[in-house]
Design a protein around this motif. Sequence first.
Motif, PDB file in Angstrom:
ATOM      1  N   CYS A  13       0.850  -1.190   0.000  1.00  0.00           N
ATOM      2  CA  CYS A  13       0.000   0.000   0.000  1.00  0.00           C
ATOM      3  C   CYS A  13       0.880   1.232   0.000  1.00  0.00           C
ATOM      4  O   CYS A  13       2.060   1.164   0.357  1.00  0.00           O
ATOM      5  N   SER A  14       0.304   2.335  -0.436  1.00  0.00           N
ATOM      6  CA  SER A  14       1.087   3.561  -0.553  1.00  0.00           C
ATOM      7  C   SER A  14       1.590   3.994   0.811  1.00  0.00           C
ATOM      8  O   SER A  14       0.816   4.036   1.762  1.00  0.00           O
ATOM      9  N   GLY A  15       2.858   4.316   0.875  1.00  0.00           N
ATOM     10  CA  GLY A  15       3.448   4.764   2.140  1.00  0.00           C
ATOM     11  C   GLY A  15       4.415   3.739   2.720  1.00  0.00           C
ATOM     12  O   GLY A  15       5.192   4.065   3.618  1.00  0.00           O
ATOM     13  N   HIS A  63       8.386   8.923  -1.516  1.00  0.00           N
ATOM     14  CA  HIS A  63       7.212   9.356  -2.274  1.00  0.00           C
ATOM     15  C   HIS A  63       6.779   8.300  -3.297  1.00  0.00           C
ATOM     16  O   HIS A  63       5.839   8.521  -4.048  1.00  0.00           O
ATOM     17  N   LEU A  64       7.461   7.152  -3.309  1.00  0.00           N
ATOM     18  CA  LEU A  64       7.132   6.125  -4.301  1.00  0.00           C
ATOM     19  C   LEU A  64       6.158   5.097  -3.735  1.00  0.00           C
ATOM     20  O   LEU A  64       6.284   4.687  -2.582  1.00  0.00           O
ATOM     21  N   GLY A  65       5.225   4.654  -4.557  1.00  0.00           N
ATOM     22  CA  GLY A  65       4.292   3.601  -4.149  1.00  0.00           C
ATOM     23  C   GLY A  65       5.003   2.256  -4.067  1.00  0.00           C
ATOM     24  O   GLY A  65       6.197   2.142  -4.348  1.00  0.00           O
ATOM     25  N   THR A 148      -4.118   4.058   9.436  1.00  0.00           N
ATOM     26  CA  THR A 148      -3.011   3.312   8.830  1.00  0.00           C
ATOM     27  C   THR A 148      -2.640   4.015   7.530  1.00  0.00           C
ATOM     28  O   THR A 148      -3.506   4.574   6.852  1.00  0.00           O
ATOM     29  N   PHE A 149      -1.348   3.966   7.183  1.00  0.00           N
ATOM     30  CA  PHE A 149      -0.910   4.622   5.939  1.00  0.00           C
ATOM     31  C   PHE A 149      -1.471   3.843   4.747  1.00  0.00           C
ATOM     32  O   PHE A 149      -1.719   2.646   4.847  1.00  0.00           O
ATOM     33  N   GLY A 150      -1.680   4.548   3.654  1.00  0.00           N
ATOM     34  CA  GLY A 150      -2.264   3.908   2.464  1.00  0.00           C
ATOM     35  C   GLY A 150      -3.760   4.143   2.369  1.00  0.00           C
ATOM     36  O   GLY A 150      -4.327   4.135   1.282  1.00  0.00           O
ATOM     37  N   PHE A 151      -4.395   4.383   3.508  1.00  0.00           N
ATOM     38  CA  PHE A 151      -5.840   4.591   3.523  1.00  0.00           C
ATOM     39  C   PHE A 151      -6.208   5.910   2.847  1.00  0.00           C
ATOM     40  O   PHE A 151      -7.087   5.971   1.980  1.00  0.00           O
ATOM     41  N   SER A 152      -5.513   6.957   3.226  1.00  0.00           N
ATOM     42  CA  SER A 152      -5.808   8.273   2.658  1.00  0.00           C
ATOM     43  C   SER A 152      -5.633   8.251   1.136  1.00  0.00           C
ATOM     44  O   SER A 152      -6.449   8.808   0.394  1.00  0.00           O
ATOM     45  N   GLY A 286      -1.908   1.281  -5.439  1.00  0.00           N
ATOM     46  CA  GLY A 286      -0.620   1.631  -6.042  1.00  0.00           C
ATOM     47  C   GLY A 286      -0.383   3.134  -6.083  1.00  0.00           C
ATOM     48  O   GLY A 286      -1.246   3.931  -5.719  1.00  0.00           O
ATOM     49  N   GLY A 287       0.807   3.485  -6.510  1.00  0.00           N
ATOM     50  CA  GLY A 287       1.128   4.882  -6.805  1.00  0.00           C
ATOM     51  C   GLY A 287       1.505   5.728  -5.605  1.00  0.00           C
ATOM     52  O   GLY A 287       1.610   5.268  -4.469  1.00  0.00           O
ATOM     53  N   THR A 288       1.693   6.996  -5.933  1.00  0.00           N
ATOM     54  CA  THR A 288       2.196   7.994  -4.997  1.00  0.00           C
ATOM     55  C   THR A 288       1.314   8.172  -3.766  1.00  0.00           C
ATOM     56  O   THR A 288       0.118   8.398  -3.900  1.00  0.00           O
ATOM     57  N   PRO A 289       1.877   8.104  -2.570  1.00  0.00           N
ATOM     58  CA  PRO A 289       1.052   8.363  -1.379  1.00  0.00           C
ATOM     59  C   PRO A 289       0.677   9.833  -1.232  1.00  0.00           C
ATOM     60  O   PRO A 289       1.447  10.718  -1.618  1.00  0.00           O
ATOM     61  N   THR A 290      -0.496  10.077  -0.656  1.00  0.00           N
ATOM     62  CA  THR A 290      -0.903  11.459  -0.354  1.00  0.00           C
ATOM     63  C   THR A 290       0.023  12.031   0.730  1.00  0.00           C
ATOM     64  O   THR A 290       0.720  11.281   1.430  1.00  0.00           O
ATOM     65  N   ALA A 291      -0.059  13.350   0.911  1.00  0.00           N
ATOM     66  CA  ALA A 291       0.743  13.990   1.969  1.00  0.00           C
ATOM     67  C   ALA A 291       0.400  13.380   3.326  1.00  0.00           C
ATOM     68  O   ALA A 291       1.290  13.083   4.135  1.00  0.00           O
TER      69      ALA A 291
END
Length: 357
Positions: A13-15, A63-65, A148-152, A286-291
Amino acid sequence: MKRVGILNSGGDCSGLNAVIASAVKTGHALGYELVGFLKGWEGILDPMMYRALTPESVRGISHLGGTILGTVNHGRFGAKQGAGDSRRIPAEILKAAADNLKKIEIDGLIVIGGDGTLSGAVQLQEHGVKIVGVPKTIDNDLMLTARTFGFSTAVQVVVDALDRIHTTATSHERVIFVETMGRHTGWIAFRAGLAGGAHAILVPEFEFKVADLVEFLRQRQAMYRSSVIVVAEGARVGASEVYQKAEAEREIKLGGIGNHLMNMVEAMAPGEFEMRNTVLGHIQRGGTPTAADRVVAKAYGCEAMKAYHRGEYGTVVAYVNQHMVTVPIEACTGALKEVTSDSLEYVTARDLGVFVH
Ligand code: F6P
C-alpha cells in the motif's frame, strides 16, 4: 553494532517505502545496522533473501508507491485465513526462521503488516525473536490505531474516480456502480463515498435489501435521472461475499459485487435503469502516497525504531490522539475496527439522505 531486520508482508500500500526509509534513517542514527528481508516472511526462510539498507540506499523512495522489499500475501508463514481466524504456523517453520535470523546475527525485527502478518509475528516471538510491529492496511480497520498509511491514498483515488463517474453518469442518465476495496470493512467506501457525493454506499457491516435499493433508485431517477453507488468488495447480498476464487489456506479473492448487484437490480426492475459497473481494484493500492499518508508513514517508521531501541518488544506502534504510542501486538490482531452506526461518516451520509442500508 546490532543488526535489525525490516520486513513487510501482505498486500502493498502507498506509504510502505516511507515507513522503510524512516525506520532505516532513525535506526542508523541510533547506531543500528539495518537489513531488509525480501518478499515478506519468505525472505527469512530458506533460501534467505535480504539486502543491506542504509540511509544512502533508501534516499528518495518515500514518495514512491509499492515497496522496495517486494511482498507476498501467502506463503509458508500464512497465518491468516479470514476475518479473525488465524492459523498456527507449523513449529518447524517458526524455528527455521528464528534459527536463520540467529545465523546472520539479527538482533530483532521491525515487522510491517496487517492482521495476518502481525498474527505471524506473535507466533515468531514465542521462538525468542524480538519484534516491534507497524500496522499496515489500506482498509484502515485495525484495532487501536486511528489511521493506517495507504488509507488516505486509497480514499483519494476513489474520490477522483467518483468525480469522473458523476459527469458520465449524469450525461447518460445512468446508474453506475463503483466497486472499491474493503474486504471486511467499509471505511474506504464510506469515506470516499461521502467525500465523492455517492448516492448509495454499501459496505460489509450493514445488511441491505436489494428491493429497498431499487425503490431508492426509482425515486432518485425520477428526480435526478442518474445515480452513483459505491459498494465495498466485501459487501454481502445474503449470506456470503461475492468472490472470484477460493483456494485452500488463502484468503478468498473477492470481486464482482458491483456486477452482481447490477444484475440483481436488472432482474427486479427489467429495463428500468441503464446501468454500468466500474471496478477500481488495485489502483487504490498503487502509486504515490498522499501527503497525509507520507506523514503518518514516516512517523510510524521513526517510532518503530525508537520503540525497538527502548526495548519495547512485542508491541506495535499505534496512532492515537495524534500521537504515536505502542500497544501489545495482540491488541491489534483478531478483531477488526468496523464502521458503526455512530461513525462520523455513517451519521453524516445518513443525514444527507445517502442510502446506506
Ligand atoms: O486487505 C487489503 C486489501 O486491499 C483488501 O481490501 C483486498 O481484498 C485485498 O487486499 C486484495 O489483495 P490481493 O489482491 O493482493 O490479494
